[in-house]
Write a protein that holds these residues in place. Sequence first.
Motif, PDB file in Angstrom:
ATOM      1  N   GLN A 103       1.086  -1.225  -0.009  1.00 56.28           N
ATOM      2  CA  GLN A 103       0.056   0.019   0.155  1.00 56.28           C
ATOM      3  C   GLN A 103       1.059   1.244  -0.064  1.00 56.28           C
ATOM      4  O   GLN A 103       0.727   2.100   0.698  1.00 56.28           O
ATOM      5  CB  GLN A 103      -1.052   0.132   1.126  1.00 56.28           C
ATOM      6  CG  GLN A 103      -2.255  -0.998   0.982  1.00 56.28           C
ATOM      7  CD  GLN A 103      -2.036  -2.220   1.442  1.00 56.28           C
ATOM      8  OE1 GLN A 103      -1.030  -2.534   2.499  1.00 56.28           O
ATOM      9  NE2 GLN A 103      -2.167  -3.118   0.541  1.00 56.28           N
ATOM     10  N   VAL A 104       1.864   1.408  -0.964  1.00 56.91           N
ATOM     11  CA  VAL A 104       2.636   2.540  -1.022  1.00 56.91           C
ATOM     12  C   VAL A 104       2.130   3.481  -1.736  1.00 56.91           C
ATOM     13  O   VAL A 104       1.551   3.333  -2.816  1.00 56.91           O
ATOM     14  CB  VAL A 104       4.110   2.019  -1.519  1.00 56.91           C
ATOM     15  CG1 VAL A 104       5.046   3.133  -1.800  1.00 56.91           C
ATOM     16  CG2 VAL A 104       4.742   1.108  -0.688  1.00 56.91           C
ATOM     17  N   SER A 105       2.089   4.740  -1.406  1.00 55.59           N
ATOM     18  CA  SER A 105       1.376   5.984  -1.911  1.00 55.59           C
ATOM     19  C   SER A 105       2.312   6.937  -2.631  1.00 55.59           C
ATOM     20  O   SER A 105       2.157   7.713  -3.158  1.00 55.59           O
ATOM     21  CB  SER A 105       0.529   6.783  -1.151  1.00 55.59           C
ATOM     22  OG  SER A 105       1.132   7.354  -0.269  1.00 55.59           O
ATOM     23  N   GLY A 106       3.716   6.703  -2.283  1.00 59.69           N
ATOM     24  CA  GLY A 106       4.768   7.648  -2.554  1.00 59.69           C
ATOM     25  C   GLY A 106       6.116   6.927  -2.656  1.00 59.69           C
ATOM     26  O   GLY A 106       6.351   6.212  -1.585  1.00 59.69           O
ATOM     27  N   LEU A 107       6.948   7.054  -3.587  1.00 61.50           N
ATOM     28  CA  LEU A 107       8.130   6.297  -3.379  1.00 61.50           C
ATOM     29  C   LEU A 107       9.123   7.089  -4.437  1.00 61.50           C
ATOM     30  O   LEU A 107       8.864   7.431  -5.515  1.00 61.50           O
ATOM     31  CB  LEU A 107       8.204   5.053  -4.202  1.00 61.50           C
ATOM     32  CG  LEU A 107       9.424   4.012  -4.401  1.00 61.50           C
ATOM     33  CD1 LEU A 107      10.011   3.768  -3.186  1.00 61.50           C
ATOM     34  CD2 LEU A 107       9.073   2.837  -5.195  1.00 61.50           C
ATOM     35  N   LEU A 108      10.484   7.404  -3.416  1.00 59.71           N
ATOM     36  CA  LEU A 108      11.400   8.313  -4.165  1.00 59.71           C
ATOM     37  C   LEU A 108      12.619   7.655  -3.718  1.00 59.71           C
ATOM     38  O   LEU A 108      13.003   7.575  -2.720  1.00 59.71           O
ATOM     39  CB  LEU A 108      11.420   9.771  -3.661  1.00 59.71           C
ATOM     40  CG  LEU A 108      12.373  10.706  -4.199  1.00 59.71           C
ATOM     41  CD1 LEU A 108      12.188  11.114  -5.654  1.00 59.71           C
ATOM     42  CD2 LEU A 108      12.418  11.950  -3.440  1.00 59.71           C
ATOM     43  N   ALA A 121       0.972   7.106  -6.095  1.00 60.28           N
ATOM     44  CA  ALA A 121      -0.278   6.302  -6.319  1.00 60.28           C
ATOM     45  C   ALA A 121      -1.411   6.908  -5.138  1.00 60.28           C
ATOM     46  O   ALA A 121      -1.107   7.811  -4.419  1.00 60.28           O
ATOM     47  CB  ALA A 121      -0.185   4.880  -5.991  1.00 60.28           C
ATOM     48  N   MET A 122      -2.538   6.266  -5.148  1.00 63.81           N
ATOM     49  CA  MET A 122      -3.494   6.622  -4.095  1.00 63.81           C
ATOM     50  C   MET A 122      -4.032   8.068  -4.426  1.00 63.81           C
ATOM     51  O   MET A 122      -4.412   8.681  -3.470  1.00 63.81           O
ATOM     52  CB  MET A 122      -3.059   6.204  -2.824  1.00 63.81           C
ATOM     53  CG  MET A 122      -3.088   4.797  -2.671  1.00 63.81           C
ATOM     54  SD  MET A 122      -2.549   4.560  -1.081  1.00 63.81           S
ATOM     55  CE  MET A 122      -1.844   2.904  -1.032  1.00 63.81           C
TER      56      MET A 122
END
Length: 418
Positions: A103-108, A121-122
């Motif tokens: 349930q990852v909504s941001g990845l950097l 995401a989301m």
Amino acid sequence: MTTVQYSRSALLPAAIALLLGACASSPTPPADKPERIGRAQDLYELPQAYQAGTYRHMDELFFTRTVPRGPQAHPLPRRSEVAVQYQADGQRLGVEAFMQRNQVSGLLILKDGKVALERYAMGNDANTRWTSFSVVKSISSTLVGAAVQQGRIASVNDPITRYLPQLKGGAYDGVSVEQVLQMSSGVAWDETYRDPNSDRRRMFELQLANNPGALLKQMSGLKKAQAPGTTFNYSTGESHLQSELVRAATGMTASDYLSERIWARLGMERDAFWQLDSRAGQEIGSSGLSATLRDYGRFGQFVLDDGVIDGERILPAGWLQRATRAAPGSHLEPGKLYDGEYALGYGYQWWLFPAGNAALPNHDGGAFEAQGIFGQFLYINPREKVVAVVWSTWPKPEMDEREMETYAFIGAAVDALR
């Protein structure tokens, strides 16, 4: 200039708060669904359908203060995108699977200060400001370092009561600033998030009650459980003392001090905002800062760059080496914090990765992180020059299997970037 934002729903009756949550707008709302924002008092038990909307609109639920950015954003250049493959549950998985499973909504991911991977995401996008939960503990401890560099705090060996006399006569007598930074004060604290009778939930209730100074008063009434400097006990209340300390030592709000020393100088893209203990009150030094994904990444890069901005030393020379290491043989060494198999250690509000641990590959070389409940991470690997930021909406505050999967993914990214 300080700007205080006033909650629209934290103090409203539950039915009105839910109505506001149902009608609020998302930065990128689905065409057929309105944004869903939960109630402030339900923050630790939100249904997953409400988590993302709530985490990006915390300023609608709590009193907050703005952390102003500077006049110009510092660009984050891009490099070729890294292809990440990692192992989980006997499978070889990629970026999309990692995000969906956790349930990852941001990845950097940054490598040498350049964007190697960026995903949203989301309903999130590059302008979204997402809550930190306990990631802010490490930001608050960094402000203590900035105050030491300026001479506002003479030494971390000073007693905490020198700066916060409200704590005199209680369990914090004889406790140093450093022992507070290391959560080793020996003061009793129950951190259980979903226990309505825990110290952590009592702290949260006091925040909702809008009673200025109530959190510091709570801390002054705690009991001593161990000798200072001998035992690690995770305490969100103790981390809150960092913002109280910064304000007492500098005469500035923690938001203004963060802006003056770091946020504005570093060229952040957006103002951040920080939750308060009451209307126009004190920043929660242990939780509640909201910022964009890239701005969390910029903060991580500042730490990776040894606390120097444009040639000016913001943190003392050697601060980060001291803040992100545990003395050999100490109770803070990786693997010694808890009974059982938890592998990480602890520094000045930073979690420390062990060296040579087969279950945590590619994290050698002094890697450390800030971590917040429900799956928020700010990871820094000095040797590999990698910074990673992860936003998530885990269904439970703490989930060991997802924590380990996140480390596996980040470790695979570190390996792929070599």
